[in-house]
Scaffold this motif. Sequence first.
Motif: not given
Length: 819
Positions: A74-79, A81-94
């Motif tokens: 939020r700081i990067l994007k809203d304060y 003003h960066f355009d943030v591309n936020f990618v998150m993985n889900i570990t659904d096999v281990d």
Amino acid sequence: MAAVQQPPWSAPQSDSIDPKAPNIRVYNSLTRTKTPFYPLKPKKVSWYACGPTVYDDAHLGHARNYVSQDIIRRILKDYFHFDVNFVMNITDVDDKIILAARQQHLLAEWLKEHRKAREQEDGVSNGVEKAISSEIRQTTAEALNAYAQKNLPLLDSQVAPEQFGEEADKKYGHVMKGKSVTDDGTPPGDKEAKVKMHLTIARTAAEAQLLPDPSLEDYVSRTTGVLLPYIDSLRSSTVKGNDHGIFTILTKRHEERFFEDMKALNVRYPDKVTRVTEYGPQIVDFVKRIQDNGFAYEHEGSVYYDIGAWESKGGYYARLEPWNRNDKEMLADGEGALVAKNTGFKRSAADFALWKASKPGEPSWPSPWGEGRPGWHIECSAMASDVLGKQFDIHSGGIDLAFPHHDNELAQSEAYWCNRSDSHVGHQWVNYFLHTGHLSISGAKMSKSLKNFTTIRQALSEGAWTPRGLRIVFLLGNWKDGLEITPDLVKAGLAWEERVNNFFLKVRDLQSRQPHINGNGNGNSVASQKTEMDLRLDEAQAKFGDALSDSFDTPSAMRVITELITAYNSTPDKQIALSTSTSLASWITKMVHMFGLDSQPSPPTGQVGWSGNDIPEKAKPFILPLARLRDRVREQAIAGRINLTALGKMEDVDTTFGANQPYANANADFQRTVVGLHKKGAPPKDYLAACDDLRDRVLWNLDIYLEDREGLPSLVRPLSQSLRQEKADREAVAASKTAAKEKAKADAAAAEREKLEKGKLNPVEMFKADEEFSEWDEEGLPTKDASGEPLAKSRVKKLKKDWERQKKLHEAYLASGRQ
């Protein structure tokens, strides 16, 4: 920690640096220092975050990680003003997911077979099995013994359920009392925490065995901990590798619950979510390219990363935590089930699996090396590279992932992207690693494996935390440091929230009275030039920006807001223009929304506050007029005379507003009370008592508080947690004083009873039973000792004093009439 050679880190190329970009420095785990933040592309930030391993509900330790990442995002994007591309993985096999999903599936199948057999045997009653079959009890007994032998080796083998508690106390009682397993004075740690967990699971199962006739549901809920691993040991090979649904039924459910928890905490949804099970072919290709580049080798269907080959080409391994590269325990944790295999084939002890040959009962995908599944670390490398490419800006996760997970990611990803023909490798896959610190409560780190955690939904549903309160506490700590929840930190968070809340209330109140204000709070005008408070706002905004530029230093930023509000509250109202008050409140409103402290959108400029800072809209048509009426009643009562006509036109007090409209009922009831008091000719004090009851009971129970103010209308506000706590504290003090008085009264009564009891004895008789004396006078005082010799005068004098005390006690006893 011994000094370790620092591997090279390359800042992004200067031609990518935006000269107008904010001057941000961020703590980078790759350099272990603060480094200038230069995204690869101007005003754009590519970010990959390690997401959850979804086999259980997320706990408060996870909240620390994901909320802290959300704050920085939020700081990067809203304060900034960066355009943030936020990618998150889900570990659904281990390994953990495979085991948990398979165990739950096999136990469910086993119970299904039992239910079917019971239905055929003797049916069910009201949907509940009549009794636990001997087969289930026998299997559970075997499971309990197997569990104890594996996890509680100090216990005697084949211990009977009847003796389990006694045996456990005998062999592990010192651990339960806070000592180490070895009982040699060393402090307890994770090992002891695991022992306590295993004891709880085994003891619960043993107690279930002693229940005379439990329902199957109750019995299984108590014995699941021992049945899961035991049934799995008997049936795991029956699960087919290509039957992925057995495993994803668990992960899909917990992924959904994870994002529900994140939404409840006001954590923004990722721009893209990747899942391991959806990347099977890409992961195979990723591993194959690493092998083709000469940095991996195959053994019995598994593929291992070749650290020696990588370093021989000039690459670095364990760039984040090089001091841990030979830590066998951490390496074993990273390898999971493979650590149990003979590892003599490895070219280096630290070599790790990129691809694992699937064993019976594990999910599998086709590969050039046979049926297998991804290694733990390769998933993030493949998915991040697929979405973000050869290089990206930020990689984040909890500090516990730095080694081996992220160090292995770096090594294999840079091995993937390098050119085999290069004489030296030098590609930098990630530019900035952000690792969030652990959360601990009472000194203990939360852990799923130790089962010592409080889930997010449990903490929120039970009222232990609010989403805002939890986020405030995280903001008060530095994102990269460990954070321990202490009573003082909780109080600090509540105090910060209440300070901001009261500030918003004050400014909104000023705004609501704007028609009666000419420039400031008391009707005086203020010059148009900047006042001291305007300058303080300018200074605060600059300090706030400096704090966030300094590696997202939210504790300092939070102090800036606190200090600004303190300065505002310390300045007389007549020196602050309404426009200045609004400017301060608007800026603080914008900043708290930027931090994610409100799930509602930030209001337009001029509108201040956050949700929960006002009473419900449906309450206002009834409560605001009620507050004004109460103000008039109090004013007249304090003056000593009630003028019903001067109070204004009353509503139709006979109107019934309905039980579903408590605000309307509160309004009508108070009007009825005032009219009733007037008809009785009640004194002013009765009206004041009615006003207090409305404030302290009626509206309090509606979560509304009326704050009486001298010379101003009462302030209508919602109840806050601190107000509730203040009332609870007052009631606790009052209760303590009452209890102390009652105790003193009871002690006095007991002393009086004891005194009267002693007074039963007539002083004439008190010495006659004593064999020490042989003669007494007419009052019962001894005159001679046992041998007939006269008593010394000093002795007689002392006895006389005792006799006189008893005489007074006896006289009091006789006067009480209890004889």
